[in-house]
Design an enzyme around this catalytic site. Sequence first.
Site, PDB file in Angstrom:
ATOM      1  N   GLU A  53      37.153 -10.792 -33.114  1.00  0.00           N
ATOM      2  CA  GLU A  53      37.083 -10.047 -34.374  1.00  0.00           C
ATOM      3  C   GLU A  53      35.736 -10.173 -35.071  1.00  0.00           C
ATOM      4  OE1 GLU A  53      39.691  -9.645 -38.514  1.00  0.00           O
ATOM      5  OE2 GLU A  53      40.455 -10.844 -36.844  1.00  0.00           O
ATOM      6  N   SER A  54      34.975 -11.182 -34.735  1.00  0.00           N
ATOM      7  CA  SER A  54      33.660 -11.363 -35.355  1.00  0.00           C
ATOM      8  C   SER A  54      32.615 -10.414 -34.786  1.00  0.00           C
ATOM      9  CB  SER A  54      33.200 -12.806 -35.163  1.00  0.00           C
ATOM     10  OG  SER A  54      33.299 -13.201 -33.803  1.00  0.00           O
TER      11      SER A  54
END
Length: 252
Positions: free
Chosen positions: A50-51
């Site tokens: 998700e980063s």
Amino acid sequence: MTVTSSELLSVVASRELAARSTVFAGIGLPTLATELARLTVAPELEVVYESGVCGAHPSHLPETIADAVLITGAEAVIPMPMLFGCVLQGGHIDVGFLGAAQIDRHGNLNTSVIGDWERPDVRLPGSGGGVEVMANSHEVFVVMRRHHPRSFTADLDFCTTPGPDRALADGIRPLGAGVTRVITELGILAREGAGDELRLVAVQPGVTVEQVRAATGWDLRVAGTVEEVAPPTREELRLLREDVDPGRVYLR
């Protein structure tokens, strides 16, 4: 051999990733499962975090999605608007891996509160990117540490992440099938997509169908043939303990 719940769930979940190409992984059990899958059933698996890290090749397990170890050796690091707008909404994720505090028969998830919204018994982290992962991944796997009627409930205390049925009822057409696999300490539940509900397809070693149904908060459907999950092999456990998580970051 003594096998912990974390080891069992990680091994069983990793096997489900066979023949998949891309997975959007969360931190924790999904990380263990994806890393083990790359050493066993899916050596070409591309892991997305998700980063904004795509094609991660960490030297050791990340402790958060922002852990710098994810960046070293990664295929790409992209801005989050590009990750969600192009990678996820572009339909490039085969499997989204999510966790939840509660799940219902249609695969809707609660990661917000347990109890009343105004005065909850427990306040949880919330959605994060869960809604986008659910709506845009081809399918979603959920790993649940606890299988009991409070977590597998007929009515969610709060719907954080709607599956395709609930989205369609609100006039929204998601790209993916929603939750297709739920892996728990008791067994594996599965569904095909919109219009279908979770059914029991496999039980963990030593667990009966009746035990799973008693631990589920709705009248759980059962597949015509319920398989017994093969227990973790010595090699799977060795890889998990010695190569994937020797520091016991997530293994308990």
